[in-house]
Structure formats: structure tokens, C-alpha cells
Scaffold this active site. Sequence first.
Site, PDB file in Angstrom:
ATOM      1  N   GLY A  69      68.462  68.530  40.040  1.00  0.00           N
ATOM      2  CA  GLY A  69      68.313  69.813  40.729  1.00  0.00           C
ATOM      3  C   GLY A  69      68.502  71.002  39.806  1.00  0.00           C
ATOM      4  CB  THR A  70      70.972  71.752  37.136  1.00  0.00           C
ATOM      5  OG1 THR A  70      72.089  71.492  37.978  1.00  0.00           O
ATOM      6  CG2 THR A  70      71.283  72.905  36.208  1.00  0.00           C
ATOM      7  CG  ASN A 146      75.661  74.092  47.307  1.00  0.00           C
ATOM      8  OD1 ASN A 146      74.932  75.062  47.509  1.00  0.00           O
ATOM      9  ND2 ASN A 146      76.649  74.117  46.456  1.00  0.00           N
ATOM     10  CB  SER A 192      68.926  66.310  42.676  1.00  0.00           C
ATOM     11  OG  SER A 192      69.623  65.695  41.656  1.00  0.00           O
ATOM     12  CB  ALA A 193      67.032  60.745  42.776  1.00  0.00           C
ATOM     13  CG  HIS A 194      72.823  62.982  42.094  1.00  0.00           C
ATOM     14  ND1 HIS A 194      74.055  63.410  42.510  1.00  0.00           N
ATOM     15  CD2 HIS A 194      72.222  64.058  41.537  1.00  0.00           C
ATOM     16  CE1 HIS A 194      74.203  64.697  42.195  1.00  0.00           C
ATOM     17  NE2 HIS A 194      73.089  65.108  41.601  1.00  0.00           N
ATOM     18  CB  THR A 230      60.610  59.156  25.848  1.00  0.00           C
ATOM     19  OG1 THR A 230      60.142  59.271  24.511  1.00  0.00           O
ATOM     20  CG2 THR A 230      60.291  57.779  26.393  1.00  0.00           C
ATOM     21  CB  CYS A 318      78.463  72.840  40.296  1.00  0.00           C
ATOM     22  SG  CYS A 318      77.271  71.557  40.523  1.00  0.00           S
TER      23      CYS A 318
HETATM   24  N1  PLP Z   1      71.133  72.927  44.112  1.00  0.00           N
HETATM   25  C1  PLP Z   1      71.963  72.569  45.096  1.00  0.00           C
HETATM   26  C2  PLP Z   1      71.831  73.204  46.439  1.00  0.00           C
HETATM   27  C3  PLP Z   1      72.947  71.599  44.871  1.00  0.00           C
HETATM   28  O1  PLP Z   1      73.773  71.241  45.864  1.00  0.00           O
HETATM   29  C4  PLP Z   1      73.058  71.009  43.586  1.00  0.00           C
HETATM   30  C5  PLP Z   1      74.107  70.021  43.304  1.00  0.00           C
HETATM   31  O2  PLP Z   1      75.056  69.861  44.016  1.00  0.00           O
HETATM   32  C6  PLP Z   1      72.146  71.405  42.589  1.00  0.00           C
HETATM   33  C7  PLP Z   1      71.200  72.378  42.884  1.00  0.00           C
HETATM   34  C8  PLP Z   1      72.187  70.777  41.228  1.00  0.00           C
HETATM   35  O3  PLP Z   1      71.694  69.484  41.295  1.00  0.00           O
HETATM   36  P1  PLP Z   1      71.996  68.410  40.132  1.00  0.00           P
HETATM   37  O4  PLP Z   1      73.410  67.994  40.298  1.00  0.00           O
HETATM   38  O5  PLP Z   1      71.046  67.296  40.383  1.00  0.00           O
HETATM   39  O6  PLP Z   1      71.725  69.082  38.836  1.00  0.00           O
END
Ligand code: PLP
Length: 373
Positions: A69-70, A146, A192-194, A230, A318
Site C-alpha cells: 500500500g505504501t 485505517n 495491499s495483499a497482507h 525483477t 505505522c
Molecule cells: N494505506 C492504508 C489505509 C493503510 O491502512 C496502510 C497500512 O496499514 C497502508 C496504506 C500501507 O500499506 P502497506 O503496509 O502495505 O505498505
Amino acid sequence: MIYLDHAATTRLDDDVLAEMLPYLTESFGNASSQHMCGRIAANALTSARDRIAAAMGAKGGQIYFTSGGTESDNWALRGIYAAMKGHIVLSAIEHPALLKCAEDLQKQGAEVTLVNPDSSGIVSPQSIKKAIKDDTVFVGVMSANNETGVIQPTAEIAAVCAERNIFFYCDCVQSAGVLPFVYDGVGGIGFSAHKFYGPKGAGVLWLKKGARVERLIAGGRQESGLRGGTSNVAAAVGCAAALEKAVKCRERNNKKIAEVRDYFLDRVLGEISGTALNGDRNKRLPSNANISFEGCSGDRLLALLDMRGICVSTGSACAAGATTPSHVLTAMGLSDDMARSSVRFTFGRENTIEDADKTVEALKEIVRKLRYN
Ligand code: PLP
């Protein structure tokens, strides 16, 4: 252990792992190689892209693989800004992946407007409309927050942007696999897959056809020459498998998770005095309960729950360890003290009513201790 931090990350699903494993072992080829091994990897990558487009319900546009996601957020904002140059509008409750990126661009001369939510955590389409200027090139509002889980009116915001022909980016990291994606008027989507039982380090940036974006990483011709390096085939396959499963089981999982979350919420709000739910009660993800415990430090609550094997979070993972109170809760009008007394509980598909009961009993004891000792 009772894990109530699914907004931070989820356990890798066994079926997803099984689909990924061959691409880490016998089918280890580089998807850019021209021999048989490379072709097997390249085919898996193409198939993962197609599977993701189908699971997303995306008609057209392009799917780019990223590390999460980031990276998707950074690429969308930096890449569109570099190509279009102009005013940027973001909601004040975006993830730091967009907010910090906007700060960087501000240092390079970009003009950025942040739009606050109302006290229920919702960013109104009218407030976005007001913030738009003649030279606005990018609007970013997440589909669900989030920290609070509050679902944003992104279809209406997208319509506002479409009227003015402005690129609208929707961070769908928290909602992917939980809510259907919105496409009308949307220029870009990141996830983001996780967050949906897929692997870490696997993300997607979807861009509508014709979107003008600068490349993210100079290098090889991977990802249409816009992100060299890659390809991580196993991650892409894992992302596809996890999204397919999440979408397939969406109704059942959402219902089950919301039942446990609602049971928990009713017990906490009904049995522990001085508690309040942060964010709209109904327009929220089925998993999320963000609660303020008056007179208690959220960090202390987290630590004492952790000692009993219960994993929760204050704010987002984060921002963990940050000394400032949550930018999301303060933007909603909470005092610094109330924001600091909040804890985010996010339920997942494995959680049970028994988990909820054990957590409520632990909370009762801990809150009593923190308030009266
Ligand atoms: N955007 C939102 C709304 C999120 O909740 C998060 C992670 O918690 C991210 C972006 C960042 O995703 P990633 O952890 O896959 O970099």
C-alpha cells in the site's frame, strides 16, 4: 493469543501459501528470461494480473504490481504530480503513505490542501468540492479509514472529481476484499495483499486507461517500464489467490466478523463506564471498533492487554510509538486526551464470541486498575 489487530496485518492463508510455494521453489524463473523457466514465471504473472482484474471487477485500466500500500500510494501521488503538476487535495485522515508524500512534494513547491472529516469521521463530498481549485490535478480520499474503519463516500467524491476532470485516487488498503471497488470517476486504486490474508510485500496500483503517470523506478522493462526490478512472481500469485478468496467469501466473512465485533462493542459500551466509540457506528468496516476509555492511557491499555496475550493497537501500526496523538481522531475533533485514551480493536475471520468475552473481562479489570490505582 487473541489477535485483534487485523487492520495492521493478517495471517497468510494456507491455500494462498500453497499457491505461492511453487514459484519460490521449482518454478523459480525470472519472468523476464526468454527460456522455458522464464516463460513459466511470466505466464504466472500474467495470470495473476488477470485474476486480480477479475476479482476487482475492473473493466479495463492497468494493474501494476508494487510492494504494498505504501508504494502504491507514493507512486500514485508522486507519479501523477510529476506528470500533471498542480494543486493537490487530500483528506486530513489519509494514511502517512500519502500525507508524508504530500509533505515531500510541498517542499518541492507543490500546493497541498488537507480536508478535515466531520465529528463522525466522514469526509463530505461538499468539503472536497470546496477545496478544489482551477489547477487541482489530484484528489485523494481513502475508501475506509485505517484507524476508525469509517467508510468514506468515495462514489460521490469521485463524481465531484469527474465533473472537473480531476484525477481521483482511492486508497483501498483497508477495504479491499471487504467492500466492492468503486470505478466511476476513479483514476487510481491502491491496495495491499497482507490486509486480506495474502503475503506481505505484495501490492497493486490500478490506473484507469489514459492516466498520465511518471515511472516509479528506472531500470528494466518490468511493469510496462514504469517500475523496474525483477518481478516478485510468488507475491503476485499470492495477492491474486488471496483477493479471489476474500471476494468469494466476502458476504459470509463480513457477517460473521460484524457479529463478533458488535457483540464486543455492545458489551464494552454497556458494561464499562466512560467509554465511547470513535467514528460513525454504521458506516464502518465490519471489523473495526475504535474506542476511547476516559481516564486511561491507550498505550498502557495496550501493554496490559498484551501481557494477557491480547493483541490490539493504538492508532495505526505505522504510527505506533508516536508521541503525538492520532491525526485521525484529532481531525475529527477529539481532544488530545481522548485521542490518547483510544484503542483500536480489529476483528478477523478467526475471532469468536469467546475471544470477545475474554477481552471484555480483561478490559474491565485493566480499566479499573488504571483509573483507581
Ligand atoms: N494505506 C492504508 C489505509 C493503510 O491502512 C496502510 C497500512 O496499514 C497502508 C496504506 C500501507 O500499506 P502497506 O503496509 O502495505 O505498505
